[in-house]
Design a protein around this motif. Structure first.
Motif: not given
Length: 524
Positions: A14-22, A463-475
């Motif tokens: 989750x933190x890795x994806x947030x960093x990548x999105x930001x 938390x699982x739904x948050x990870x899924x959303x972050x994954x989509x935001x990265x894309x």
């Protein structure tokens, strides 16, 4: 010990994806400045006051100077070089005198080069360093007072809002609240101030549903609460709002007047005030660096998503926003102990298991951010006007805060959605909090959710739904996600919104000693 048995690998993802999105947004923020960043820089350098003779009303001198610099030579190189070059060329002693001469049409701003540019940059750095040393002294003074007077003896700290429109009346309410048990006094801003592209000057007595955020109002409230702190035997913290079109400036003023907390969210202004996304991200990066230097705890605004979106269906968007706010804060130099991430008790109380879901969401935030002073917000959306039901619901909110170890608890009002609360309403609300905190004591020590129970499963689901959303935001890209209405159902395109014309791309050779000194911790 994790009460929720969260998988460390999922949390790390989750933190890795947030960093990548930001990351792309941080790059954009670094490549741009805004009129507010340049004004904030000159405020640190010492410019104060306003042109009181203008026919359209008072105009802060800093606005007059920055607007004129932009008109004459642009802001692509920053305001420091043209301003301090003009001081030297015209043999003017102070920035205020320069502003007066600017208003009289006597100054022509240019971007200096060579030795003149080096002299201007050095002079600007000296002036800005003087302002930052005042901020540093204020931080040291806060630490000294806390050591001498003492912190509140319990957590969560009790956070209470005052908002009369008149700073002198606010002081009366704030003092009464502190004597009744409040630990943090928040002076809510006058309605609409976040959309003003200037900061009013002086003490104000005419705000609507709040009091204007000004440097003098900050000074008045901080001085008053210093006196009350001595009386009640605990340091009373003062909060205001570093958000809106003047976010960087108000952050500077908060540092100069020793505020202790400021509302500052990476997306609130975009979503709920329709401020341009690029403008907001540039401004919040500077303001957070300022908060880090001043030792000011920020309060983020995730609770607002749940007033527009459903608190059950959108729970994961709160977690996503918290993770993004965390990354943006860290990138700007703000440590965990100053990161007051927000969340709220906003599930429809008529839903079965609503309290268990509230506990799951609150405990998830607590375990994801164990070092952060979380700010737990009371029910508002489902307050009906039945004050007895509302008072009971606030009691459940207070209990959830104790059980899940929240850090800052905003006092809920039983008259929410009926009237602007009276002092008597606040007194009853604070009594509710104090009763629950006293009666529950350290009940959190005994609160251990069943490993395969409802609370744990709900937290894992969110938390699982948050990870899924972050994954989509990265894309898709964070700015596109904001434009699509991912957060709080608000659609805010990156090329639209208020303040768009205040965003400027930096040129090669852009100079801003304030940014450099905030990033490095320099004092001279």
């Amino acid at each position: 010990m994790s009460l929720l048995d969260l998988d460390p690998k999922v949390v790390a993802t989750a933190r890795r994806l947030a960093a990548k999105a930001a990351e792309p947004v941080v790059d954009i923020a670094k490549a741009h400045t805004t009129v507010a960043v340049e004004r904030a820089t000159l405020r640190l350098a010492g410019i104060t006051g306003a042109d009181t003779t203008h026919r359209a009303g008072d105009i802060p001198w800093v606005n007059r100077v920055v607007d004129t610099v932009r008109e004459h030579c642009g802001l692509e190189h920053g305001a420091v070089l043209p301003v301090f070059d003009a001081l030297a060329r015209n043999d003017i002693g102070t920035l205020t005198e320069l502003a007066e001469a600017t208003a009289a049409g006597q100054i022509q701003y240019t971007v200096p080069t060579g030795a003149a540019a080096r002299r201007a940059a050095k002079a600007g750095r000296v002036a800005i360093a003087r302002g930052l040393r005042q901020v540093d002294r204020n931080r040291a003074q806060r630490d000294k007072l806390i050591t001498k007077i003492g912190d509140p003896p319990q957590r969560p700290w009790i956070y209470l809002i005052v908002a009369t429109g008149d700073i002198d009346e606010d002081v009366v309410q704030a003092a009464s609240a502190a004597r009744a048990g409040a630990d943090i006094i928040a002076v809510i801003r006058s309605t609409g101030q976040s959309l003003l592209d200037y900061v009013p000057e002086g003490a104000t007595h005419h705000g609507f549903a709040g009091t204007y955020a000004t440097q003098e109002n900050f000074r008045i409230m901080r001085a008053a609460m210093d006196e009350v702190s001595k009386e009640v035997g605990r340091y009373i913290r003062v909060t205001n709002y570093a958000s809106g079109l003047c976010m960087p400036e108000i952050a500077v003023l908060g540092g100069l007047e020793r505020l202790d907390m400021m509302l500052n969210d990476c997306m609130y202004g975009i979503l709920f005030r329709d401020i341009n996304p690029i403008r907001t991200f540039v401004d919040q990066r500077f303001s957070r660096a300022m908060h880090a230097r001043a030792g000011i705890i920020i309060n983020t605004g995730e609770d607002n998503y749940l007033t527009t979106a459903d608190a059950v269906e959108a729970a994961h968007t709160v977690t996503v926003s918290q993770l993004l706010n965390e990354h943006f804060a860290h990138e700007a130099g703000l440590p965990n102990e100053l990161l007051g991430l927000g969340h709220a008790f906003e599930i429809n109380p008529d839903l079965p298991e609503s309290f268990r879901m509230e506990l799951a969401h609150a405990l998830l935030a607590r375990e994801l951010f164990p070092e952060a002073p979380l700010k737990w917000m009371p029910p508002t959306k489902h307050m009906t006007g039945d004050v007895f039901r509302g008072h009971l619901l606030d009691g459940f909110f207070n209990l959830a805060g104790v059980l899940t170890g929240q850090s800052i608890l905003l006092v809920g009002m039983m008259t929410e959605a009926v009237v602007t609360p009276w002092l008597s309403d606040r007194d009853l609300a604070v009594a509710n909090v104090r009763y629950v905190l006293n009666a529950a004591g350290n009940l959190s020590e005994d609160f251990v959710p069943a490993r395969d129970g409802y609370i744990v499963k709900r937290a894992h689901q969110v938390l699982g739904e948050a990870v899924d959303l972050l994954d989509r935001i990265v894309d898709d890209g964070l700015l596109n996600a904001i434009g699509d209405g991912t957060f709080g159902l608000m659609k805010r395109p990156q090329d639209k919104g208020k303040g768009t014309d205040g965003v400027v791309s930096k040129a090669d050779g852009y100079v801003n000693p304030a940014i450099e000194m905030l990033e490095t911790g320099a004092t001279k």
